[in-house]
Scaffold this motif. Sequence first.
Motif, short mmCIF file in Angstrom:
data_model
loop_
_atom_site.label_atom_id
_atom_site.label_comp_id
_atom_site.label_asym_id
_atom_site.label_seq_id
_atom_site.Cartn_x
_atom_site.Cartn_y
_atom_site.Cartn_z
N ALA A 328 80.71 1.66 -58.67
CA ALA A 328 80.73 3.17 -57.49
C ALA A 328 81.75 3.74 -57.60
CB ALA A 328 79.74 2.65 -56.76
N GLN A 329 83.30 3.10 -57.19
CA GLN A 329 83.96 3.86 -56.30
C GLN A 329 85.24 3.99 -57.53
OE1 GLN A 329 85.94 1.61 -53.25
NE2 GLN A 329 87.77 2.21 -53.16
N ARG A 332 83.77 7.19 -61.95
CA ARG A 332 82.57 7.99 -61.28
C ARG A 332 82.44 9.10 -62.17
NH1 ARG A 332 82.30 8.72 -56.02
NH2 ARG A 332 83.24 7.83 -54.94
N GLN A 364 73.88 6.31 -57.46
CA GLN A 364 73.65 7.39 -56.19
C GLN A 364 75.13 7.88 -56.57
OE1 GLN A 364 72.36 5.26 -52.56
NE2 GLN A 364 69.78 6.08 -53.39
N SER A 365 75.82 7.18 -56.73
CA SER A 365 77.40 7.30 -56.96
C SER A 365 77.92 7.96 -58.11
CB SER A 365 78.42 6.39 -56.55
OG SER A 365 78.28 5.48 -55.52
N CYS A 366 76.96 7.87 -59.51
CA CYS A 366 78.01 8.15 -60.66
C CYS A 366 77.10 9.22 -61.18
CB CYS A 366 78.06 7.35 -61.51
SG CYS A 366 79.35 5.58 -60.61
#
Length: 623
Positions: A328-329, A332, A364-366
């Motif tokens: 997630a970090q 992306r 929710q991050s990608c």
Amino acid sequence: MEDLPEALVTEIIKKITRTSDLNSLSLVSKQLYKTEGNQRGAIRVGSGLCTATEALTSLCARFPNLRKVEIDYSGWIPGHGNQLDNKGLFVFSSQCSSLIDLTLSFCSYIDDSGLGCLAYCKTLVSLRLISAPQITSIGLFSVAVGCTGLSALHLIDCEKIGSVEWLEYLGMDGSLYELVVKNCEGINHHDLLKFGSGWMKLQKFEFEKKRKRFDRLPGDKVYDPLYDAHSMDIYDFCCESLKDLRLAHIETWPEIGLRVVLGKCKALENLCLQYVRALNDNDIIALSRSCSNLKSISLWLNLQRYYIDDGYCETRMSFTDNCLYALAQNCRMLQTVDLKFEGCFSGWPSEIGFTQKGFLVLIQSCPIRVLVLNTANFLDDEGMKALSSSPHLETLELIFCPAVTDAGIRFIAQNLCLRNLTLRVCHGVTDVGVAELGREHMLESLVIEYCGEISLQAAQGVAKSVHYSSDYSVEKKGYKWYQILPIQDAATKEGHVGGEEAQDTASGSGSKSPRCTSLSPGRRGRGQHHGRELAPTLTRTNYADWAMLMRVQLQVHGLWVIWISGPKLVRVLAAKDNTKAAWDTIKTLRVGAERVRDAKAQTRRRDYDRLAFKDDETVEMKV
């Protein structure tokens, strides 16, 4: 037709794509026959091919500009005539001067000397060898030396290819862009590291070992969850150009092997890991730090054993939420996620390793557009609510997700970006939930398979394209059948099992009731119960299909599955070679073998015969 300009005839032929139409067209006139022959760039031949030298020479003259040739003898039997042999392959390689792509499938008459003829094909770029039983490393080395322009090599089911001198040579040459090795017993995954500098240019790599009988069971080996194979640069090579990577059915401990590739990819876009043993979070974390362009990830995981502390171990999947947080970090651009968890039980969500919290952080991050979840026990209606707010989600596929109910479908129906939805074996979803799908907007496609609580009437009209199947039919797969006898009256009164209480006997899942049906072998052909076809047998190669079929059929028909008390006993039984051995194991564990029982009985009789009061012993003391 003969008066038409050749340029016009050529354009007409280019518009025709079906081979049968081209063959018919060539019979219309001599001009079309000649022009079509010159235009044909690819042919596929097999059992109908005449292997006489004159016929092959004539075929090559008929199509002088062939660039792609596929010779496929799958399904061949001796009654079909002779196969193409070494001499015939020499004709092809010497006569087809434009040949760049060659596939040899099930060609059992071609050996190393025949394959060496390909050295004449100086233009050959791509070679695929599929089930070539006579070809060894010697013939492959000849190709590596002679075909200097070779850039794509596929080896599938080539059992005699062992030593990797050919691989070292191709690595030094550095011309390969695509390398696929599947089910070649003589090639181990750590051998591929000898490819050396060839990794620099490689863009696509697949390695798959042949699946063994029990390779998806946890086994006896215990792995270190903290081991970091990427902390030291053990192997001096780089994979800067690699974009597609797939590893399947390999064990990366104690020989690390291809595990190190995960930490050396910088341009990777598509990653597929299927049942790779001994991996842990450090592998995915290392990959995420160097692969910011990752767009697709597929993780098919099974239960394995990992150390925890004080000499104890736990049985779970390879990864935890830590790797989800890393993806997630750092990744992306991730758009496709495919997660499959095999052998886990809905009553033990900790076996998966992932939690709904970690999973939702990734979503929710990608910009996830395609999401496939198979046996994701951590996903419930609250998770579906979070997915409903995903602004990029277009395709969602749920398989064996027992915690998802009508409420979850109601949430996902509110996602206006969703275009394609698939529900397989989701018994928590009913007609009520499906009805919600068509209220907000119409889907492009809806697939409903083996969901016992959803009817065809409810699915109709919800999407522009609807595929519906209520029974898990395996007639086309050629399985043998078993006949399931009726449930005993006492069990029938209790009602049927659904959702979490049903279990997959081979995967070791527990049930909440000891009641069970009787499973007896039926005659060959179809076993029937009230006119319905039921479950197939478990063979050496069909475990995944068998497990799904058993679970679905028993749930659909409201039958209790065979009860075996606990997953530990299941894994003991899975190691037995036949049903007799498994039955003897159960008998020994439950009631003792005949000899053990006889010995115990004799001991009890001797104790009884020796039973007597001592001089100072009373009745109360004896009792």
